[in-house]
Design a protein around this motif. Structure first.
Motif, PDB file in Angstrom:
ATOM      1  N   ASN A 158       4.510   8.679   4.859  1.00 42.21           N
ATOM      2  CA  ASN A 158       4.617   8.607   3.488  1.00 42.21           C
ATOM      3  C   ASN A 158       4.528   7.179   2.745  1.00 42.21           C
ATOM      4  O   ASN A 158       5.198   6.343   2.842  1.00 42.21           O
ATOM      5  N   SER A 159       3.301   7.188   2.021  1.00 42.50           N
ATOM      6  CA  SER A 159       3.052   5.896   1.443  1.00 42.50           C
ATOM      7  C   SER A 159       4.135   5.346   0.366  1.00 42.50           C
ATOM      8  O   SER A 159       4.049   4.340   0.026  1.00 42.50           O
ATOM      9  N   LYS A 160       4.915   6.363  -0.048  1.00 42.58           N
ATOM     10  CA  LYS A 160       5.843   6.311  -1.095  1.00 42.58           C
ATOM     11  C   LYS A 160       7.349   5.753  -0.571  1.00 42.58           C
ATOM     12  O   LYS A 160       8.209   5.561  -1.396  1.00 42.58           O
ATOM     13  N   GLY A 161       7.258   5.782   0.741  1.00 40.25           N
ATOM     14  CA  GLY A 161       8.680   5.876   1.205  1.00 40.25           C
ATOM     15  C   GLY A 161       9.159   4.306   1.303  1.00 40.25           C
ATOM     16  O   GLY A 161       8.280   3.544   1.316  1.00 40.25           O
ATOM     17  N   SER A 162      10.128   4.122   2.243  1.00 37.92           N
ATOM     18  CA  SER A 162      10.762   2.896   2.620  1.00 37.92           C
ATOM     19  C   SER A 162      11.362   2.884   3.752  1.00 37.92           C
ATOM     20  O   SER A 162      11.723   3.975   4.444  1.00 37.92           O
ATOM     21  N   GLY A 163      11.514   1.670   4.593  1.00 37.66           N
ATOM     22  CA  GLY A 163      12.118   1.772   5.871  1.00 37.66           C
ATOM     23  C   GLY A 163      11.913   0.317   6.611  1.00 37.66           C
ATOM     24  O   GLY A 163      10.945  -0.506   5.902  1.00 37.66           O
ATOM     25  N   ASN A 164      12.516   0.126   7.595  1.00 36.06           N
ATOM     26  CA  ASN A 164      12.153  -0.935   8.390  1.00 36.06           C
ATOM     27  C   ASN A 164      11.339  -0.607   9.563  1.00 36.06           C
ATOM     28  O   ASN A 164      11.431  -0.770  10.771  1.00 36.06           O
ATOM     29  N   GLY A 165      10.040  -0.348   8.941  1.00 33.67           N
ATOM     30  CA  GLY A 165       8.896  -0.146   9.866  1.00 33.67           C
ATOM     31  C   GLY A 165       8.440  -1.504  10.371  1.00 33.67           C
ATOM     32  O   GLY A 165       8.774  -2.564  10.131  1.00 33.67           O
ATOM     33  N   ASP A 166       7.487  -1.345  11.452  1.00 29.58           N
ATOM     34  CA  ASP A 166       7.148  -2.493  12.252  1.00 29.58           C
ATOM     35  C   ASP A 166       5.806  -3.153  11.196  1.00 29.58           C
ATOM     36  O   ASP A 166       5.610  -2.534  10.474  1.00 29.58           O
ATOM     37  N   THR A 167       5.567  -4.390  11.426  1.00 25.15           N
ATOM     38  CA  THR A 167       4.504  -4.858  10.716  1.00 25.15           C
ATOM     39  C   THR A 167       3.107  -4.049  10.370  1.00 25.15           C
ATOM     40  O   THR A 167       2.536  -4.034   9.238  1.00 25.15           O
ATOM     41  N   ASP A 168       2.790  -3.523  11.575  1.00 24.74           N
ATOM     42  CA  ASP A 168       1.603  -2.665  11.464  1.00 24.74           C
ATOM     43  C   ASP A 168       1.657  -1.450  10.518  1.00 24.74           C
ATOM     44  O   ASP A 168       0.708  -1.063   9.717  1.00 24.74           O
ATOM     45  N   LEU A 169       2.979  -0.703  10.586  1.00 26.79           N
ATOM     46  CA  LEU A 169       3.218   0.337   9.757  1.00 26.79           C
ATOM     47  C   LEU A 169       3.130   0.033   8.362  1.00 26.79           C
ATOM     48  O   LEU A 169       2.631   0.585   7.404  1.00 26.79           O
ATOM     49  N   LEU A 170       3.975  -1.067   8.132  1.00 26.49           N
ATOM     50  CA  LEU A 170       4.163  -1.729   6.726  1.00 26.49           C
ATOM     51  C   LEU A 170       2.625  -1.993   6.105  1.00 26.49           C
ATOM     52  O   LEU A 170       2.358  -1.718   4.973  1.00 26.49           O
ATOM     53  N   ASN A 171       1.914  -2.365   6.894  1.00 28.83           N
ATOM     54  CA  ASN A 171       0.384  -2.803   6.612  1.00 28.83           C
ATOM     55  C   ASN A 171      -0.533  -1.645   6.161  1.00 28.83           C
ATOM     56  O   ASN A 171      -1.299  -1.480   5.183  1.00 28.83           O
ATOM     57  N   LEU A 172      -0.191  -0.706   7.042  1.00 26.89           N
ATOM     58  CA  LEU A 172      -0.809   0.937   6.763  1.00 26.89           C
ATOM     59  C   LEU A 172      -0.397   1.438   5.473  1.00 26.89           C
ATOM     60  O   LEU A 172      -1.147   1.703   4.612  1.00 26.89           O
ATOM     61  N   GLN A 173       0.715   1.113   5.125  1.00 23.72           N
ATOM     62  CA  GLN A 173       1.510   1.520   4.041  1.00 23.72           C
ATOM     63  C   GLN A 173       0.906   1.067   2.588  1.00 23.72           C
ATOM     64  O   GLN A 173       0.444   1.379   1.553  1.00 23.72           O
ATOM     65  N   LYS A 174       0.906  -0.525   2.767  1.00 23.68           N
ATOM     66  CA  LYS A 174       0.136  -1.209   1.982  1.00 23.68           C
ATOM     67  C   LYS A 174      -1.409  -0.940   1.668  1.00 23.68           C
ATOM     68  O   LYS A 174      -1.812  -0.862   0.591  1.00 23.68           O
ATOM     69  N   LEU A 175      -2.063  -0.467   2.617  1.00 22.81           N
ATOM     70  CA  LEU A 175      -3.579  -0.064   2.690  1.00 22.81           C
ATOM     71  C   LEU A 175      -3.586   1.275   1.884  1.00 22.81           C
ATOM     72  O   LEU A 175      -4.485   1.387   1.074  1.00 22.81           O
ATOM     73  N   MET A 176      -2.682   2.098   1.963  1.00 26.40           N
ATOM     74  CA  MET A 176      -2.886   3.555   1.416  1.00 26.40           C
ATOM     75  C   MET A 176      -2.387   3.190  -0.203  1.00 26.40           C
ATOM     76  O   MET A 176      -2.810   3.942  -0.932  1.00 26.40           O
ATOM     77  N   ASN A 177      -1.660   2.194  -0.359  1.00 26.43           N
ATOM     78  CA  ASN A 177      -1.122   2.135  -1.838  1.00 26.43           C
ATOM     79  C   ASN A 177      -2.083   0.960  -2.474  1.00 26.43           C
ATOM     80  O   ASN A 177      -1.618   0.496  -3.605  1.00 26.43           O
TER      81      ASN A 177
END
Length: 281
Positions: A158-177
């Motif tokens: 969920n690109s609109k979500g939040s949480g303590n994901g690892d660096t790669d997951l957070l970068n995937l979120q940034k990529l989607m947003n």
């Protein structure tokens, strides 16, 4: 002054398909969505792979956005979901079953089924719980320690979500947003490649076409949903009159419906009459 050009990001159908066909990029994105899985080398990547017509021409076919197979035979389906059609559960069920049917031939034991990972990258939160990553398995209702090990895992990012994901997951979120990725690494490379696509006039034309196609698909889906709702409205009217006025005529039901619905009602007079005729018997 030149008008600023629109930026086409990772969620654009053309860009998503192009990026995911790069095996190194593809592996990085899958690994980010599956932090607890060791994703081995990618063997093949198929964009827009069609399933569902292999043995039954009457079945509903689907087209996987990105179908991936790794070196040890695990299968991954990565789907980009930009619009919330409120059907993600049934949609994932059908995609999963189509993947299974496509990989198991007649006579093969069920133990031959490949391990599958169905990954939906969503530009919305389908559950409204704010999680960045949702992971689904089958468990016993009363005792979660009992797992039905069917070698299938369903993941929603969920690109609109939040949480303590690892660096790669957070970068995937940034990529989607379309958020800027600062740190060097594969996700920064992906974002740089997307910018190169945006700077290429031929690529921009493909991305614009993909966007228009998506808008048309959304419009069609919206019209279909409106028709389903209006059909249900007519059926509800008929059911009510059958219960309260058993001797009412089709013409009277039709008149009551026409008096109640607005000018934006999607069904024609002929379609309304046909539904009444079929359900007032």
């Amino acid at each position: 002054m030149l008008e600023e050009q629109k930026y086409y990001g990772f969620t654009n159908d053309e860009i998503f398909g192009s990026i995911m066909q790069n095996k190194r990029f593809c592996k990085a994105i899958i690994q980010a969505a599956l932090p607890d899985v060791n994703v081995v080398s990618i063997e093949s990547v198929d964009a827009q792979k069609e399933l569902g017509t292999k043995s039954d021409k009457r079945s509903k076919s689907i087209r996987l956005d990105i179908a991936v197979k790794d070196k040890v035979g695990n299968l991954y389906d990565v789907e980009m979901q930009v619009n919330n059609n409120h059907d993600i559960g049934p949609r994932m069920r059908y995609y999963q079953s189509s993947m299974d049917r496509d990989t198991l031939d007649r006579g093969e034991p069920y133990t031959s089924l490949s391990r599958t990972y169905l990954i939906f990258l969503c530009a919305f939160d389908p559950f409204g719980r704010g999680k960045l990553r949702y992971s689904f398995h089958l468990y016993d209702d009363e005792d979660k320690s009992i797992q039905l090990k069917n070698n299938a895992e369903n993941i929603i990012i969920n690109s609109k979500g939040s949480g303590n994901g690892d660096t790669d997951l957070l970068n995937l979120q940034k990529l989607m947003n379309d958020d800027k990725i600062e740190a060097t690494g594969v996700f920064k490379e992906i974002q740089t490649k997307i910018q190169e696509y945006n700077d290429d006039p031929k690529r921009r034309n493909l991305m614009r076409t993909a966007e228009l196609r998506m808008k048309e698909e959304i419009a069609v889906a919206t019209r279909q949903e409106a028709r389903r709702k209006d059909q249900n409205t007519v059926i509800a009217f008929v059911t009510f009159f059958k219960r309260t006025q058993p001797k009412i005529s089709e013409a009277e039901v039709y008149s009551a419906i026409k008096d109640s619905v607005g000018p934006d009602f999607s069904l024609s007079d002929g379609e309304i009459r046909e539904i009444i005729h079929q359900n007032l018997k």
